[in-house]
Design a protein around this motif. Structure first.
Motif, PDB file in Angstrom:
ATOM      1  N   VAL A   9      -9.511   3.043  14.485  1.00  9.78           N
ATOM      2  CA  VAL A   9      -8.668   4.235  14.420  1.00  9.78           C
ATOM      3  C   VAL A   9      -8.089   4.607  15.782  1.00  9.78           C
ATOM      4  O   VAL A   9      -7.002   5.182  15.854  1.00  9.78           O
ATOM      5  N   ASN A  10      -8.775   4.279  16.874  1.00  6.58           N
ATOM      6  CA  ASN A  10      -8.233   4.652  18.185  1.00  6.58           C
ATOM      7  C   ASN A  10      -6.981   3.856  18.529  1.00  6.58           C
ATOM      8  O   ASN A  10      -6.271   4.180  19.474  1.00  6.58           O
ATOM      9  N   GLU A  11      -6.701   2.823  17.742  1.00  5.03           N
ATOM     10  CA  GLU A  11      -5.459   2.075  17.905  1.00  5.03           C
ATOM     11  C   GLU A  11      -4.470   2.384  16.778  1.00  5.03           C
ATOM     12  O   GLU A  11      -3.407   1.763  16.685  1.00  5.03           O
ATOM     13  N   GLN A  12      -4.819   3.343  15.943  1.00  7.70           N
ATOM     14  CA  GLN A  12      -3.964   3.712  14.816  1.00  7.70           C
ATOM     15  C   GLN A  12      -3.271   5.055  15.018  1.00  7.70           C
ATOM     16  O   GLN A  12      -2.129   5.231  14.611  1.00  7.70           O
ATOM     17  N   TYR A  13      -3.960   6.013  15.600  1.00  8.65           N
ATOM     18  CA  TYR A  13      -3.376   7.343  15.756  1.00  8.65           C
ATOM     19  C   TYR A  13      -4.087   8.078  16.878  1.00  8.65           C
ATOM     20  O   TYR A  13      -5.169   7.688  17.312  1.00  8.65           O
ATOM     21  N   ARG A  14      -3.466   9.168  17.355  1.00  7.28           N
ATOM     22  CA  ARG A  14      -4.011   9.918  18.479  1.00  7.28           C
ATOM     23  C   ARG A  14      -4.482  11.321  18.089  1.00  7.28           C
ATOM     24  O   ARG A  14      -5.090  12.013  18.894  1.00  7.28           O
ATOM     25  N   GLU A  34       2.332   4.311   7.956  1.00  7.53           N
ATOM     26  CA  GLU A  34       3.530   3.796   7.297  1.00  7.53           C
ATOM     27  C   GLU A  34       4.529   4.920   7.028  1.00  7.53           C
ATOM     28  O   GLU A  34       4.153   6.061   6.754  1.00  7.53           O
ATOM     29  N   GLY A  35       5.794   4.556   7.068  1.00 11.28           N
ATOM     30  CA  GLY A  35       6.828   5.531   6.778  1.00 11.28           C
ATOM     31  C   GLY A  35       6.716   6.103   5.380  1.00 11.28           C
ATOM     32  O   GLY A  35       7.091   7.258   5.132  1.00 11.28           O
ATOM     33  N   ASP A  36       6.203   5.313   4.446  1.00 10.90           N
ATOM     34  CA  ASP A  36       6.069   5.789   3.067  1.00 10.90           C
ATOM     35  C   ASP A  36       5.139   6.993   2.973  1.00 10.90           C
ATOM     36  O   ASP A  36       5.323   7.857   2.111  1.00 10.90           O
ATOM     37  N   LEU A  64       0.801  -1.235   0.000  1.00 10.30           N
ATOM     38  CA  LEU A  64       0.000   0.000   0.000  1.00 10.30           C
ATOM     39  C   LEU A  64       0.830   1.281   0.000  1.00 10.30           C
ATOM     40  O   LEU A  64       0.769   2.079  -0.931  1.00 10.30           O
ATOM     41  N   GLY A  65       1.614   1.506   1.035  1.00 12.86           N
ATOM     42  CA  GLY A  65       2.330   2.768   1.178  1.00 12.86           C
ATOM     43  C   GLY A  65       3.263   3.130   0.039  1.00 12.86           C
ATOM     44  O   GLY A  65       3.352   4.312  -0.337  1.00 12.86           O
ATOM     45  N   PRO A  66       3.997   2.194  -0.540  1.00 13.04           N
ATOM     46  CA  PRO A  66       4.974   2.558  -1.567  1.00 13.04           C
ATOM     47  C   PRO A  66       4.408   3.271  -2.788  1.00 13.04           C
ATOM     48  O   PRO A  66       5.153   3.957  -3.490  1.00 13.04           O
ATOM     49  N   GLN A  67       3.126   3.133  -3.062  1.00 10.05           N
ATOM     50  CA  GLN A  67       2.593   3.816  -4.243  1.00 10.05           C
ATOM     51  C   GLN A  67       2.542   5.333  -4.048  1.00 10.05           C
ATOM     52  O   GLN A  67       2.470   6.095  -5.022  1.00 10.05           O
ATOM     53  N   GLY A 113      -5.319   4.611   2.863  1.00 10.72           N
ATOM     54  CA  GLY A 113      -6.299   4.462   3.926  1.00 10.72           C
ATOM     55  C   GLY A 113      -5.790   5.070   5.212  1.00 10.72           C
ATOM     56  O   GLY A 113      -4.622   5.468   5.309  1.00 10.72           O
ATOM     57  N   GLU A 114      -6.672   5.130   6.209  1.00  5.13           N
ATOM     58  CA  GLU A 114      -6.210   5.712   7.476  1.00  5.13           C
ATOM     59  C   GLU A 114      -5.104   4.856   8.087  1.00  5.13           C
ATOM     60  O   GLU A 114      -4.192   5.375   8.734  1.00  5.13           O
ATOM     61  N   GLY A 115      -5.134   3.548   7.855  1.00  7.72           N
ATOM     62  CA  GLY A 115      -4.061   2.691   8.343  1.00  7.72           C
ATOM     63  C   GLY A 115      -2.744   2.985   7.651  1.00  7.72           C
ATOM     64  O   GLY A 115      -1.673   2.966   8.263  1.00  7.72           O
ATOM     65  N   GLY A 116      -2.814   3.271   6.349  1.00  8.69           N
ATOM     66  CA  GLY A 116      -1.607   3.544   5.574  1.00  8.69           C
ATOM     67  C   GLY A 116      -0.874   4.792   6.009  1.00  8.69           C
ATOM     68  O   GLY A 116       0.326   4.943   5.751  1.00  8.69           O
TER      69      GLY A 116
END
Length: 667
Positions: free
Chosen positions: A186-191, A154-156, A120-123, A148-151
């Motif tokens: 999302v509450n486990e993905q970012y703050r 990622e560092g990318d 996902l992220g590399p694109q 996506g919100e999960g992506g």
């Protein structure tokens, strides 16, 4: 849900409705086919259609989009025939990836869609490269890339948005925030309160919108596009939405609180927009029913075509052949005749580093579409000063300092290639390539096999020990990449080879990792033709004839072998310089075995998993009748590269060359 049609005409509103409804109806059909076992997997975008459709409809058809799993509306809005999409989803040979990829993991240049990979992220970095190409050509085009919100974790994501901001690229980053990355909420993905807040951290603007409101999405992207082009800057758009089915059908939705489905069903993008059109008397119920029937008929007809595709015909030769893009470029430099070097014209003695610089410089003169990228390569000239003076001659558009973000820059290089550019990325040290590993082995290497897209990218890799630089500036890590189909791996040992092979690599439409041993830069000299020339990738060089044993090697190993042969003149040593490690020159290897019957494979890389094992295995399998002794390997210790000079000397293969040679000759 409030809809503001602004100045949209009746025809435009109806067109948006049809475009929104079509992917929903296709999906409903696909879910039936999935239960029937006629397709193997499905990533549903039901409930999210307004984002893909609204974004795509707001762009020109020749503006690139980089979508995700749940963006069927991108493909249908770009008028990709459903029957061919269905062949793609079945893994049929007539699909867009010839059965080599799944679902939406493909791209198509004709429709200006670049396919995702599972990571996902590399694109995101690829979008930077496509936008850079537009910018260099002074074209008023934006690029849209989805994540996506999960992506966004990622560092990318960080790298790509930062590069777009630093380079002022007209990229629209669209976040589809549907609440869950597979099952992780999302509450486990970012703050942060909203992901759009991240825009400020990169010095760019952003907006959060209702991703279920087709007119809101369409109007926002229209406005953002105008902004990006006018100010030549990126923009972040967060679209709030919800995934009404599982990550993919097999995963289910048990991890989602049931009340959320009721909440978001009320916000369904199609039901609401349809009701709006009815309430404004833009459509009647009869017209809505007629549109449904027309689309149903279209889906049924296309499915019948798709399911009557020819069965798969497996052709091993074709599969192997299409791993690489064919080199159709006109070779502007003559091929160097190594058998008759006197025909090369004027030559001059050069150090290895000077030959690399000249090959790069002449390539920049030859190709106006060649872009150089890397850390500190512009005014500073790179840590080894190979590009010193380039920025004054070729300008900062073509000689580009990069932020510290290997993955995004490698992705950008692929984006440039998609737009017809060629590029060279300098890894400051080969050790740092790990930060861009996914881009190389999963994106660059596989893209031609996956959907026929060439990747004209050269990655220069200053490598090697012997200079007291320790574990992270001394590795010779070619074996990591030799295992990856789709890459080419080149490792010269002489100045003439360094120049000719680098020019050939830049002319090659496939990704090439070009290893340059740092210890050779200023220690090795040789005659180098002054003109622009190529040495063929994939051809080994017979360095020295002998009858007692053959040393098959490359890079620094060639220097060690020559020094050893000079120190022990009583041994008649044959030396073969592989030069290219992927693809290997098996014919030359066989000839080397036949000349002596005894083979020592020498390389600086560590023993276990090194390419010496592959060469030795191939000889054992294909040249057994020519051997008078087992194939011996001489490699460096299976430890990290130590810093202390005494430890480093003991680490290197050279420390065990004599004892290995004695063992081989005594057998």
């Amino acid at each position: 849900m409030h809809f503001d049609s602004k100045d949209l005409t009746y025809d435009q509103l109806v067109h948006l409705y049809k475009s929104l409804l079509l992917p929903r109806m296709i999906e409903e059909k696909m879910l039936v086919l999935l239960r029937q076992g006629k397709i193997s997997k499905w990533f549903s975008g039901i409930g999210q259609e307004a984002i893909a459709v609204g974004v795509t409809q707001a762009l020109d058809e020749d503006e690139w989009i980089l979508p995700l799993h749940r963006n069927l509306g991108v493909f249908t809005s770009r008028h990709m025939p459903l029957h061919k999409l269905l062949m793609q989803w079945q893994g049929n040979q007539s699909g867009y990836s010839k059965g080599r990829e799944r679902s939406f993991h493909f791209g198509n240049a004709q429709h200006h869609i670049c396919g995702m990979i599972s990571h996902l992220g590399p694109q995101l970095g690829i979008a930077d490269g496509i936008a850079l190409a537009h910018k260099l050509r002074k074209e008023d085009k934006v690029v849209v890339v989805f994540t996506g919100e999960g992506g966004t974790s990622e560092g990318d994501f960080h790298e790509a948005v930062n590069v777009a901001a630093v380079w002022d690229l007209p990229v629209i980053f669209v976040i589809e925030n549907n609440g869950y990355a597979l099952s992780t909420p999302v509450n486990e993905q970012y703050r942060c309160e909203a992901l759009v807040e991240k825009a400020r951290g990169y010095g760019i603007d952003g907006v959060k919108i209702d991703g279920n409101n087709i007119l809101n999405v369409y109007d926002t992207i229209k406005g953002v596009k105008k902004y990006c082009l006018e100010y030549q800057r990126p923009y972040l758009v967060e679209c709030a939405t919800f995934r009404m089915r599982g990550h993919e059908e097999a995963s289910g939705t048990k991890y989602v609180p049931s009340y959320l489905f009721d909440v978001w069903d009320i916000k369904d993008p199609i039901k609401n927009f349809e009701q709006f059109l009815l309430s404004k008397k833009i459509l009647t119920k009869e017209e809505v029913e007629a549109i449904h029937q027309d689309l149903k008929d279209y889906v049924d007809v296309e499915c019948n075509i798709g399911f009557n595709a020819k069965p798969m015909f497996v052709d091993t030769d074709r599969e192997l052949r299409e791993v690489y893009a064919e080199n159709k470029l006109d070779v502007r430099g003559m091929q160097y005749d190594e058998e008759n070097p006197s025909t090369a014209g004027a030559v001059k003695e050069q150090r290895f580093i000077d030959a690399v610089k000249e090959g790069l410089h002449q390539s920049m003169q030859e190709h106006a579409d060649l872009i150089l990228m890397g850390q500190d390569i512009a005014e500073y000239g790179g840590v080894f000063k190979i590009t010193e003076g380039f920025v004054e001659e070729f300008g900062k558009d073509r000689v580009r300092n990069t932020p510290l973000c290997e993955s995004a820059i490698l992705g950008a290089a692929l984006g440039l290639s998609i737009q017809g550019y060629r590029s060279m990325i300098e890894m400051q040290f080969a050790d740092f390539v790990t930060m861009g590993f996914t881009q190389i082995v999963n994106n660059l290497a596989k893209i031609h096999y996956r959907w026929g897209q060439s990747a004209n990218v050269v990655i220069r890799m200053p490598c090697g020990a012997g200079v007291g630089a320790g574990p992270f500036h001394s590795q010779t890590n070619e074996a990591w990449f030799v295992h990856t189909p789709g890459l080419k791996v080149v490792y010269p040992s002489s100045p003439a080879d360094a120049k000719g092979l680098l020019i050939a690599a830049i002319n090659d439409p496939n990704p090439v990792l070009f290893f340059e041993h740092k210890a050779l830069y200023r220690s090795v000299h040789g005659n180098v033709p002054e003109h622009y020339y190529e040495i063929e990738i994939g051809k080994a060089r017979h360095v020295r004839s002998g009858s007692d044993c053959s040393i098959i090697t490359y890079g620094q190993g060639v220097i060690w072998a020559q020094e050893y042969a000079a120190h022990y003149p009583e041994i008649s040593i044959d030396i073969l310089d592989l030069r290219t490690l992927l693809p290997l020159d098996y014919e030359a290897i066989r000839e080397a075995v036949g000349r002596t019957g005894r083979v020592l494979v020498l390389h600086e890389d560590t023993m276990t998993g090194g390419i010496g094992g592959e060469v030795a295995a191939w000889i054992g399998e294909h040249c057994f009748e020519l051997l008078d002794a087992p194939v011996m390997r001489c490699a460096s210790l299976d430890t990290p590269v130590p810093f202390n000079i005494d430890l480093e000397n003991n680490f290197l293969a050279k420390a065990r060359l004599h004892e290995t040679m004695v063992k081989l000759l005594k057998y």
